[in-house]
Every structure is written in structure tokens, then in C-alpha cells.
Scaffold this motif. Structure first.
Motif, PDB file in Angstrom:
ATOM      1  N   ARG A 250       0.853  -1.191   0.000  1.00  0.00           N
ATOM      2  CA  ARG A 250       0.000   0.000   0.000  1.00  0.00           C
ATOM      3  C   ARG A 250       0.891   1.245   0.000  1.00  0.00           C
ATOM      4  O   ARG A 250       2.015   1.216   0.488  1.00  0.00           O
ATOM      5  CB  ARG A 250      -0.892   0.023   1.245  1.00  0.00           C
ATOM      6  N   ARG A 278       1.292   0.882  -6.716  1.00  0.00           N
ATOM      7  CA  ARG A 278       1.120   2.331  -6.681  1.00  0.00           C
ATOM      8  C   ARG A 278       2.392   2.998  -7.178  1.00  0.00           C
ATOM      9  O   ARG A 278       3.509   2.596  -6.827  1.00  0.00           O
ATOM     10  CB  ARG A 278       0.799   2.820  -5.253  1.00  0.00           C
ATOM     11  N   VAL A 303       1.589   1.281 -13.167  1.00  0.00           N
ATOM     12  CA  VAL A 303       1.313   2.513 -12.415  1.00  0.00           C
ATOM     13  C   VAL A 303       2.550   3.394 -12.427  1.00  0.00           C
ATOM     14  O   VAL A 303       3.677   2.910 -12.551  1.00  0.00           O
ATOM     15  CB  VAL A 303       0.892   2.197 -10.961  1.00  0.00           C
ATOM     16  N   HIS A 326      -2.301   1.849 -16.283  1.00  0.00           N
ATOM     17  CA  HIS A 326      -3.031   1.698 -15.019  1.00  0.00           C
ATOM     18  C   HIS A 326      -4.357   0.962 -15.242  1.00  0.00           C
ATOM     19  O   HIS A 326      -5.428   1.453 -14.885  1.00  0.00           O
ATOM     20  CB  HIS A 326      -3.285   3.062 -14.365  1.00  0.00           C
TER      21      HIS A 326
END
Length: 367
Positions: A250, A278, A303, A326
Motif C-alpha cells: 500500500r 502504486r 502505475v 493503469h
């Protein structure tokens, strides 16, 4: 805010609406999580007689999402939402903006169910102040993202884009069989996963089935929850030992910039870096440099630190890079699962049950 529904179609205590009237609900879908899917999921949950359905179609993904007033990654406008939400008590959406202005103009709203892993398009503080529950849909795209990770990983390791480009140019290039031009195999490789959650765990199981040794770096992971055969290690050990590193963490203050120039340099010569998590986890300038000097064999990326990726970004011309815009979570199953998850939250609200995934739990204490 009063406790939500007390009867089959009752709604909160004290509401003037009679128990037999359908509940006004706005479905603010887009061209991924379709309103048709939301209708089907909602009726499967509670039956068509429970709801007075209204629909608003948002322009995403054909028009990129962005900032709307104080919220981010939203599609549509405050004015359109205020008009469509008038009198509605529930809203199911993926991208619609829930701002202070929208909340102030729509006092009947009680549930805003967002069909994505994080409700960044909702002002949670304002929603709590206005007594609106905001729910979200964690894990909706875990399967799709895990599969896309494997697809990019294999494409980069086996140089699939280069072979396709050669074929499209009209060549039959047997030179790809030259030793220095050949690709890498997953079987027998050590693959390091930075993050062992829902997506990382799925990737780990697939890699183990393909014959890889799997290492996981995740200070919050429960070793017992990892697939049998995966081994929990520190990040420095993972980087030094893995011929493939795939990011699944995360993005937090702790993990921002987690993989920079020093970490890339710590990876073995000729290794591969994959990121379908991410963009903020990775220093993309340092990655482009590592590819340019040949330290890394390849990279596979879905990403980026800035999206859309700039036309002159060095990764667009870096060697041995597989890029996708993405879309790791873009599967039909994800769209259906997302619709089902928000419809289930509407069903819980209707039955007077607590939400399963509430992003502003303080609002429940005030109910």
C-alpha cells in the motif's frame, strides 16, 4: 443520525417516508461499473420493489478522472450530482464526487457506497459531519491485478513485446534465439514480493505453482496467512536475493519512495522490477537509469508517479520495458464484483445492519 432501516423498506426511524414506499437510490455508474450491472446487483440483493432507481452516467474512463472541488480521482460534476441526488437516500457509484457542497445540498442522503478499494472521491470528514455512511469495496480487483502482474512479468521476462513488434514489422526474427537475446524463466527463479496482502498472496500462489522460490517482505504480514512455500524476509534480503521483484505494498507515508536508486542498485545484475501497485512506491527516474545502464534486465509497469505518463518520460524509450496505462484491475469480473459489493452494502442498510466496509466508522457511533 437515526439508526438505519427498521423494516423491509422502512428506512431510519423518524423518517416521514412510509414503510411500503420504495427507497430513492441514485446509481451513478460509468462505462466500467455500468449502471446496468448496478441495477442487476441491487435487485438481486433486495428485489426491484424495494428501490426507486435513478441513474446518472459518468464519463469515465473516456474522460479521465481528476480533482472535483476538494476530492480527488472523481468523475462528473458537483452540479450534476446535486441534481441527480435530490431526495435520494442511497447512492451507489465508483467515481462520483461526494463533496461538502454536494452533502450540504442533499440532506436526505444516508449511504454513499463506493465500488473501489479506497473512497478518495468522497470527503469523509464532511460525510461524517452530515451523518452519511461512506463504504468502499476492498479486494474487488485483487484477482484481476494479480493476473495482470503475472502477464506483465512474463511479457517482460520473455520479451513478448519485442517479438510482436518484430512480427508486425514483417520480420521472422530467429535472432531472438541468440543466447544474449533470449528471455528468463519463472521456474527456478527467486521472486520477491514487496507486500503480502490480498494481491501479493495471489501472485505468490501462482508463482509457486510455476516453480519459483517466493520471498515476501511485509512487516505487517501474518506468516501463517502466506501460501505454503512462501518465506517472509526483510526487504534488504529480498532485494539482494531476488531475480524478479514485484511491488504489492500500500502507498503510505512509510512506503512512499520505498524503492529508490539504492534499492535498485541492491538488486542483482540482470534482474526484473514489476509494479502494479502504486506509482508512489518507486523512483521512476532511478528505474529508467538502471535500465539504461543495463543493471536491470527489464521492467514491467502499470502505475506511475505521474499519470498519464508524460510523452517525453524516459521510460517510454528505455530498453526492455513493458508498459500499460493503469489497467491492472480492468476486467469484467472486477466490474461485476464491484457492483455486487456496493449493492450488498445497500442491502445491509435496508435491513438495518451495519456496513461491512465503512470508511468513516465514527458516523456509526453517532447513529
Amino acid at each position: 443520525m437515526p439508526t438505519p432501516p427498521t423494516g423491509p423498506h422502512g428506512g431510519p426511524k423518524g423518517n416521514e417516508q412510509t414503510v411500503n414506499e420504495p427507497i430513492p437510490v441514485l446509481l451513478a455508474g460509468d462505462d466500467f461499473v455500468l449502471n446496468r450491472l448496478l441495477v442487476e446487483a441491487l435487485h438481486a440483493q433486495s428485489g426491484p420493489s424495494a428501490w426507486e432507481v435513478r441513474e446518472l452516467e459518468l464519463p469515465w474512463p473516456h474522460v479521465p478522472f481528476g480533482k472535483v472541488a476538494e476530492v480527488d480521482e472523481a468523475s462528473g460534476s458537483e452540479d450534476a450530482m446535486i441534481e441527480a441526488l435530490a431526495g435520494a437516500r442511497v447512492c451507489l457509484t465508483q467515481m462520483a464526487p461526494l463533496t461538502e457542497r454536494v452533502l450540504a445540498a442533499c440532506p436526505e442522503l444516508e449511504l454513499f457506497a463506493v465500488s473501489r478499494g479506497g473512497p478518495v472521491n468522497a470527503n469523509l470528514a464532511a460525510a461524517t459531519e452530515h451523518g452519511v455512511r461512506v463504504t468502499f469495496a476492498p479486494g474487488r480487483n485483487a484477482e484481476a491485478t494479480a493476473e495482470h502482474t503475472l502477464a506483465l512479468m512474463l511479457a517482460a521476462m520473455r520479451r513478448v513485446p519485442q517479438a510482436q513488434e518484430s512480427m508486425r514489422a514483417g520480420r521472422w526474427d530467429s535472432g531472438f534465439y541468440a543466447y544474449q537475446a533470449t528471455g528468463l524463466e519463472i521456474a527456478g527463479s527467486t521472486v520477491g514480493l514487496v507486500g503480502g496482502g490480498a494481491i501479493g498472496g495471489r501472485v505468490a500462489r501462482a508463482l509457486l505453482a510455476l516453480g519459483a522460490t517466493v520471498l515476501v517482505a511485509d512487516p505487517y504480514a501474518d506468516p501463517a496467512a502466506l501460501p505454503a512455500g512462501a518465506r517472509l524476509v526483510s526487504l534488504p534480503e529480498l532485494l539482494a536475493s531476488s531475480s524478479v521483484v514485484s511491488l504489492h505494498a500500500r502507498l503510505t507515508e512509510e512506503t512512499a519512495g520505498l524503492i529508490g536508486a539504492d534499492e535498485l542498485a541492491a538488486m542483482p545484475q540482470g534482474s526484473v522490477l514489476v509494479n502494479c501497485a502504486r506509482g508512489g512506491l518507486l523512483d521512476y527516474g532511478a528505474l529508467a537509469d538502471a535500465l539504461a545502464v543495463g543493471h536491470l534486465f527489464a521492467a514491467a509497469l502499470d502505475v506511475f508517479d505521474e499519470e498519464p505518463l508524460a510523452a517525453d518520460h524516459p521510460l517510454r524509450t528505455a530498453p526492455n520495458v513493458v508498459l500499460s496505462p493503469h489497467l491492472a484491475g480492468a476486467s469484467r469480473a472486477t466490474a461485476r464484483r464491484a457492483a455486487t459489493m456496493v449493492a450488498a452494502e445497500a442491502g445491509r442498510w435496508l435491513r438495518g445492519e451495519p456496513p461491512l466496509h465503512c470508511a468513516n466508522p465514527a458516523v456509526l457511533k453517532a447513529s
